[in-house]
Design an enzyme around this catalytic site. Structure first.
Site, mmCIF file in Angstrom:
data_model
loop_
_atom_site.group_PDB
_atom_site.id
_atom_site.type_symbol
_atom_site.label_atom_id
_atom_site.label_comp_id
_atom_site.label_asym_id
_atom_site.label_seq_id
_atom_site.Cartn_x
_atom_site.Cartn_y
_atom_site.Cartn_z
ATOM 1 N N GLY A 1 0.529 -4.847 0.892
ATOM 2 C CA GLY A 1 -0.692 -4.842 0.081
ATOM 3 C C GLY A 1 -0.492 -5.518 -1.272
ATOM 4 C CD GLU B 1 1.860 -5.490 5.707
ATOM 5 O OE1 GLU B 1 2.601 -6.453 6.009
ATOM 6 O OE2 GLU B 1 1.044 -5.521 4.757
ATOM 7 C CB ALA C 1 -0.870 -0.016 1.240
ATOM 8 C CD GLU D 1 -2.365 -7.245 3.002
ATOM 9 O OE1 GLU D 1 -2.115 -6.084 2.613
ATOM 10 O OE2 GLU D 1 -2.761 -7.503 4.149
#
Ligand code: CO8
Length: 254
Positions: free
Chosen positions: A105, A128, A62, A108
């Site tokens: 992300g 993360e 992300a 993911e």
């Protein structure tokens, strides 16, 4: 545009297009991807999506620069990144073609696809923890379902990366292919899927997903009832008749 779309017959290839940010996923990428694919999802002429990045990065996570200064209340009020649920609810089969980094992300997003094809250079990770947070788009849940608690804990708590070979061995990745063959082999598989009956591929992936969500008894009942229901479509008759008549089936998607 933060994504590039290319149609190849019945397959749509979506390429993340933020090379300077290693394809970091921001809200615009999410909106463009979800809005575009939701429209195509209902198109009976489209039978498979391929999601890919660049050779260096599928997606490095992300977008940290977008998130960094947000407050708790902003995250909650925006329900930050809940829009990705629109991606997981697409019914057309989706393959992630991963080369280079698939982190946070990015990993993911790959796991939100129905399967992952990885180049030999692919690196997967949920780093993360190094940023003072935890996975937030399903990583702690999907990674654990796919590779089991031991590997998921190792990756999420240490933030280490897994290479393609380990990812395949652990069940995260369906195929590892030479980097230069990644797109060719992924599109070949996507075309195979896209040429089957779309209503059937849609429910086949739903049945497999149920295995991760339901107990065995309920999962088997879901599968059996879905199997029964397929006898209501023409493609079941065509598929079985073609086998008996020793010819190639011609599926109509109905
Ligand atoms: N966000 C924003 N920018 C990024 C990101 C990212 N995730 N990753 C890389 N970039 C940018 C860099 O800032 C750099 O930009 P600039 O040139 O302007 O400085 C450019 O991309 C190139 O990156 P590097 O110079 O770092 O390239 P390297 O080859 O040296 O390193 C790495 C590559 C190892 C991939 C490194 O970039 C890296 O570690 N990136 C961050 C990986 C990461 O931590 N990902 C997890 C992000 S958090 C997340 O995904 C949580 C998801 C859940 C959110 C849900 C909320 C509800």
């Amino acid at each position: 545009m933060n994504i590039l779309i290319e149609r190849k017959g019945r397959v749509v290839v979506v390429q993340l297009n933020r090379p300077k940010a290693l394809n970091a996923l921001n809200s615009q990428v999410m909106c463009e991807m979800v809005t575009t694919l939701q429209k195509l999802d209902h198109d009976p002429e489209i039978g498979c999506f391929v999601i890919t990045g660049s050779e260096k990065a599928f997606a490095a996570g992300a977008d940290i620069k977008e998130m960094e200064s947000k407050s708790y209340i902003e995250m909650v009020q925006e329900d930050f990144f809940a829009g990705w649920d629109g991606f997981t609810s697409l019914r057309t089969p989706k393959i992630a073609a991963v080369s280079g980094y698939a982190l946070g992300g990015g990993c993911e997003l790959a796991m939100m696809c129905d399967m992952i094809f990885a180049a030999e250079t692919a690196m997967f990770g949920q780093p993360e923890i190094k940023l003072g947070v935890i996975p937030g788009i399903g990583g702690s849940q999907r990674l654990t379902k796919l590779v089991g608690k031991a590997k998921a804990m190792d990756m999420i708590l240490t933030g280490r990366m897994m290479n393609a070979e380990e990812a395949e061995r652990s069940g995260l990745v369906a195929r590892v292919v030479p980097t230069e063959r990644l797109m060719e082999e992924t599109i070949e598989a996507a075309e195979i899927i896209a040429n089957y009956s779309k209503p059937v591929t849609m429910v086949a992936r739903e049945a497999v997903d149920r295995a991760l969500e339901l107990g065995l008894k309920e999962g088997i009942l879901f599968e059996r009832r879905t199997f029964h229901a397929l006898f209501a479509i023409e493609d079941q008759k065509e598929g079985m008749r073609a086998f008996i008549e020793k010819r190639k089936p011609s599926f109509k998607g109905k």
